[in-house]
Design a protein around this motif. Sequence first.
Motif, PDB file in Angstrom:
ATOM      1  N   ASP A 223       0.799  -1.220   0.000  1.00 40.49           N
ATOM      2  CA  ASP A 223       0.000   0.000   0.000  1.00 40.49           C
ATOM      3  C   ASP A 223       0.830   1.268   0.000  1.00 40.49           C
ATOM      4  OD1 ASP A 223       1.035  -0.250   2.504  1.00 40.49           O
ATOM      5  OD2 ASP A 223      -0.821   0.240   3.572  1.00 40.49           O
ATOM      6  N   GLU A 224       2.133   1.179  -0.289  1.00 38.27           N
ATOM      7  CA  GLU A 224       2.954   2.387  -0.316  1.00 38.27           C
ATOM      8  C   GLU A 224       4.095   2.266  -1.310  1.00 38.27           C
ATOM      9  OE1 GLU A 224       5.616   3.229   3.016  1.00 38.27           O
ATOM     10  OE2 GLU A 224       5.115   1.260   3.811  1.00 38.27           O
ATOM     11  N   LEU A 225       4.481   3.397  -1.842  1.00 40.12           N
ATOM     12  CA  LEU A 225       5.637   3.500  -2.728  1.00 40.12           C
ATOM     13  C   LEU A 225       6.365   4.780  -2.369  1.00 40.12           C
ATOM     14  CD1 LEU A 225       7.340   2.614  -5.163  1.00 40.12           C
ATOM     15  CD2 LEU A 225       5.769   3.928  -6.614  1.00 40.12           C
ATOM     16  N   ASP A 226       7.582   4.674  -1.867  1.00 42.34           N
ATOM     17  CA  ASP A 226       8.380   5.831  -1.445  1.00 42.34           C
ATOM     18  C   ASP A 226       9.746   5.770  -2.117  1.00 42.34           C
ATOM     19  OD1 ASP A 226       6.247   6.167   0.237  1.00 42.34           O
ATOM     20  OD2 ASP A 226       7.327   5.689   2.065  1.00 42.34           O
ATOM     21  N   PHE A 227      10.244   6.907  -2.561  1.00 39.20           N
ATOM     22  CA  PHE A 227      11.643   6.988  -2.981  1.00 39.20           C
ATOM     23  C   PHE A 227      12.157   8.405  -2.777  1.00 39.20           C
ATOM     24  CE2 PHE A 227       9.227   7.486  -6.974  1.00 39.20           C
ATOM     25  CZ  PHE A 227       9.716   8.690  -7.452  1.00 39.20           C
ATOM     26  N   ASN A 228      13.481   8.511  -2.579  1.00 41.23           N
ATOM     27  CA  ASN A 228      14.083   9.807  -2.303  1.00 41.23           C
ATOM     28  C   ASN A 228      15.595   9.663  -2.376  1.00 41.23           C
ATOM     29  OD1 ASN A 228      14.395  12.503  -1.566  1.00 41.23           O
ATOM     30  ND2 ASN A 228      12.872  12.365   0.078  1.00 41.23           N
ATOM     31  N   PHE A 229      16.296  10.792  -2.261  1.00 40.58           N
ATOM     32  CA  PHE A 229      17.753  10.821  -2.215  1.00 40.58           C
ATOM     33  C   PHE A 229      18.206  11.158  -0.802  1.00 40.58           C
ATOM     34  CE2 PHE A 229      16.587  11.756  -6.558  1.00 40.58           C
ATOM     35  CZ  PHE A 229      17.497  11.022  -7.314  1.00 40.58           C
ATOM     36  N   THR A 230      19.358  10.645  -0.433  1.00 35.88           N
ATOM     37  CA  THR A 230      19.919  10.949   0.876  1.00 35.88           C
ATOM     38  C   THR A 230      21.433  11.097   0.743  1.00 35.88           C
ATOM     39  OG1 THR A 230      19.978  10.263   3.201  1.00 35.88           O
ATOM     40  CG2 THR A 230      20.279   8.537   1.549  1.00 35.88           C
ATOM     41  N   LEU A 231      22.061  11.628   1.759  1.00 34.12           N
ATOM     42  CA  LEU A 231      23.492  11.905   1.716  1.00 34.12           C
ATOM     43  C   LEU A 231      24.298  10.613   1.732  1.00 34.12           C
ATOM     44  CD1 LEU A 231      25.463  14.340   1.753  1.00 34.12           C
ATOM     45  CD2 LEU A 231      25.584  14.057   4.223  1.00 34.12           C
ATOM     46  N   ASP A 232      25.307  10.524   0.884  1.00 38.35           N
ATOM     47  CA  ASP A 232      26.229   9.390   0.866  1.00 38.35           C
ATOM     48  C   ASP A 232      27.403   9.735   1.782  1.00 38.35           C
ATOM     49  OD1 ASP A 232      27.960   7.326   0.368  1.00 38.35           O
ATOM     50  OD2 ASP A 232      27.834   7.435  -1.812  1.00 38.35           O
ATOM     51  N   TRP A 233      27.329   9.296   3.033  1.00 36.54           N
ATOM     52  CA  TRP A 233      28.361   9.653   4.004  1.00 36.54           C
ATOM     53  C   TRP A 233      29.708   9.044   3.650  1.00 36.54           C
ATOM     54  CZ3 TRP A 233      27.707  13.563   7.079  1.00 36.54           C
ATOM     55  CH2 TRP A 233      26.422  13.933   7.460  1.00 36.54           C
ATOM     56  N   LYS A 234      29.708   7.876   3.014  1.00 41.84           N
ATOM     57  CA  LYS A 234      30.983   7.276   2.609  1.00 41.84           C
ATOM     58  C   LYS A 234      31.684   8.159   1.581  1.00 41.84           C
ATOM     59  CE  LYS A 234      33.101   3.119   0.658  1.00 41.84           C
ATOM     60  NZ  LYS A 234      33.946   3.916  -0.273  1.00 41.84           N
ATOM     61  N   ALA A 235      30.918   8.671   0.620  1.00 39.67           N
ATOM     62  CA  ALA A 235      31.508   9.565  -0.378  1.00 39.67           C
ATOM     63  C   ALA A 235      32.052  10.824   0.283  1.00 39.67           C
ATOM     64  CB  ALA A 235      30.473   9.925  -1.442  1.00 39.67           C
ATOM     65  N   MET A 236      31.335  11.337   1.281  1.00 44.82           N
ATOM     66  CA  MET A 236      31.810  12.519   1.992  1.00 44.82           C
ATOM     67  C   MET A 236      33.098  12.219   2.744  1.00 44.82           C
ATOM     68  SD  MET A 236      29.811  15.077   1.381  1.00 44.82           S
ATOM     69  CE  MET A 236      30.237  16.167   2.735  1.00 44.82           C
ATOM     70  N   ASP A 237      33.157  11.060   3.423  1.00 45.16           N
ATOM     71  CA  ASP A 237      34.365  10.683   4.157  1.00 45.16           C
ATOM     72  C   ASP A 237      35.548  10.511   3.209  1.00 45.16           C
ATOM     73  OD1 ASP A 237      32.938  10.730   6.488  1.00 45.16           O
ATOM     74  OD2 ASP A 237      32.596   8.566   6.566  1.00 45.16           O
ATOM     75  N   ASP A 238      35.308   9.887   2.052  1.00 44.37           N
ATOM     76  CA  ASP A 238      36.379   9.692   1.068  1.00 44.37           C
ATOM     77  C   ASP A 238      36.884  11.031   0.538  1.00 44.37           C
ATOM     78  OD1 ASP A 238      36.075   6.993   1.423  1.00 44.37           O
ATOM     79  OD2 ASP A 238      35.010   6.639  -0.466  1.00 44.37           O
ATOM     80  N   GLU A 239      35.963  11.967   0.334  1.00 42.27           N
ATOM     81  CA  GLU A 239      36.356  13.286  -0.160  1.00 42.27           C
ATOM     82  C   GLU A 239      37.211  14.020   0.867  1.00 42.27           C
ATOM     83  OE1 GLU A 239      33.684  17.084  -0.819  1.00 42.27           O
ATOM     84  OE2 GLU A 239      33.523  15.777  -2.561  1.00 42.27           O
ATOM     85  N   ILE A 240      36.829  13.915   2.133  1.00 43.45           N
ATOM     86  CA  ILE A 240      37.609  14.547   3.192  1.00 43.45           C
ATOM     87  C   ILE A 240      38.980  13.897   3.303  1.00 43.45           C
ATOM     88  CG2 ILE A 240      37.733  14.923   5.687  1.00 43.45           C
ATOM     89  CD1 ILE A 240      34.681  15.145   5.674  1.00 43.45           C
ATOM     90  N   ALA A 241      39.023  12.557   3.228  1.00 42.27           N
ATOM     91  CA  ALA A 241      40.297  11.851   3.306  1.00 42.27           C
ATOM     92  C   ALA A 241      41.215  12.257   2.153  1.00 42.27           C
ATOM     93  CB  ALA A 241      40.059  10.338   3.287  1.00 42.27           C
ATOM     94  N   ALA A 242      40.656  12.389   0.947  1.00 40.73           N
ATOM     95  CA  ALA A 242      41.456  12.777  -0.215  1.00 40.73           C
ATOM     96  C   ALA A 242      42.020  14.182  -0.052  1.00 40.73           C
ATOM     97  CB  ALA A 242      40.617  12.680  -1.481  1.00 40.73           C
ATOM     98  N   SER A 243      41.248  15.073   0.565  1.00 39.08           N
ATOM     99  CA  SER A 243      41.714  16.441   0.751  1.00 39.08           C
ATOM    100  C   SER A 243      42.912  16.510   1.692  1.00 39.08           C
ATOM    101  CB  SER A 243      40.576  17.316   1.287  1.00 39.08           C
ATOM    102  OG  SER A 243      40.222  16.938   2.605  1.00 39.08           O
ATOM    103  N   TYR A 244      43.044  15.481   2.573  1.00 36.38           N
ATOM    104  CA  TYR A 244      44.180  15.413   3.484  1.00 36.38           C
ATOM    105  C   TYR A 244      45.260  14.455   2.988  1.00 36.38           C
ATOM    106  CZ  TYR A 244      41.686  18.079   7.040  1.00 36.38           C
ATOM    107  OH  TYR A 244      41.037  19.077   7.726  1.00 36.38           O
ATOM    108  N   GLY A 245      45.086  13.956   1.753  1.00 36.05           N
ATOM    109  CA  GLY A 245      46.088  13.077   1.178  1.00 36.05           C
ATOM    110  C   GLY A 245      46.088  11.680   1.739  1.00 36.05           C
ATOM    111  N   ARG A 246      44.946  11.252   2.345  1.00 44.47           N
ATOM    112  CA  ARG A 246      44.863   9.900   2.888  1.00 44.47           C
ATOM    113  C   ARG A 246      44.056   9.016   1.962  1.00 44.47           C
ATOM    114  NH1 ARG A 246      43.319  12.720   7.753  1.00 44.47           N
ATOM    115  NH2 ARG A 246      41.208  11.916   7.479  1.00 44.47           N
ATOM    116  N   GLU A 247      44.293   7.703   2.068  1.00 43.05           N
ATOM    117  CA  GLU A 247      43.548   6.737   1.291  1.00 43.05           C
ATOM    118  C   GLU A 247      42.151   6.577   1.899  1.00 43.05           C
ATOM    119  OE1 GLU A 247      44.256   5.156  -1.493  1.00 43.05           O
ATOM    120  OE2 GLU A 247      46.162   6.211  -1.655  1.00 43.05           O
TER     121      GLU A 247
END
Length: 257
Positions: A223-247
Motif C-alpha cells: 500500500d505504499e511507494l516511497d523513494f528519495n535521495f539521501t546523503l552518501d556519508w561514505k563519499a563525503m568521508d572519502d572526499e575529506i580523506a582525499a583532501s588530506y592526502g589519505r587513502e
Amino acid sequence: MRNWKNWLFPVLTALTVAALALLPLRLSTLEDRELTGTVHAEPLTADNNFPARPPDLPGRVWLLVRLMEMPERLTIMSQELEGEDRDREMTRLREALADLGSLLPPHTASLLEGVEGDSWEWSRYCLRDQTDLSGASFTMASTHEQKGRVSLSATLDGESGQLLALAFRHIDGVSAFASARELGEAILDRLGLEYTPEEDYGSIAYFRLPDCKSLFWITKDWDELDFNFTLDWKAMDDEIAASYGREPVDAASMQKW
C-alpha cells in the motif's frame, strides 16, 4: 580659542557625512550575515534573479540532499504557490506521475493520476550554494484525503519537472509487478543518472550515485511507494580523506579495528 572654533565645525561636518555614508553599508552587511542560511519568505519573481547558474541534474540533486541534511552553506528562499504558479506545477506533477505510472500496473497508474485529496500544500524552494553561487529550485507538494484512503507528497525538479521524491500511500494498494530494485533502476534510468546498485532487501533497495555524492533509496510495499535521495556519508568521508592526502577507508579495514 577662535582658531579651534574655526576648524571644529568643518571636522564635525565631515564626520557626520562619513557616518551617513557608511552606516547603510554596515547595516546591510549585518543583515546579510543574519539572513544567510535561513529561509526567506519574500515573493520569488523574475526580478529576484534567483537561483543563478543552475548546475546539471547531479548538481541539483546534490543541492536538494544538502537542503534536507546539511543546509548550513546554502542560502534558502521559499514561498507558497498560488494561482497560475500552482496550476502550472499541478500540471507538471500530473505529467510526472503519469510518466511514473507506466512502470506500475494499470490500476495503480490510474490511482496515481487521479489523486485529488481534500487539501493541497504547494511550496517552491530556491537554493544557492554560498561557495560557487550555483543554484536550483524545487517544488514540493503534498495532499491527503480526510477519510485516510490516500496521501501523497512529491518533490519536482524546477528545471526539468522530473519527479525526484515521492511518498504515496493508498488503502486499495499501489503494489507493482516489479521489485523495488527494478523500479529504482527504471526511475534512475529515466532521470539519466549514473548509479551502482547497493543493498537490496526485497521491499527496499539502495543505489549509490557517485556524480551526486548521494544515495537513492526506494521502498515498495503493498500500500505504499516511497523513494528519495539521501546523503552518501561514505563519499563525503572519502572526499575529506582525499583532501588530506589519505587513502579512503573501506568497510573491511574498519572491521579490523
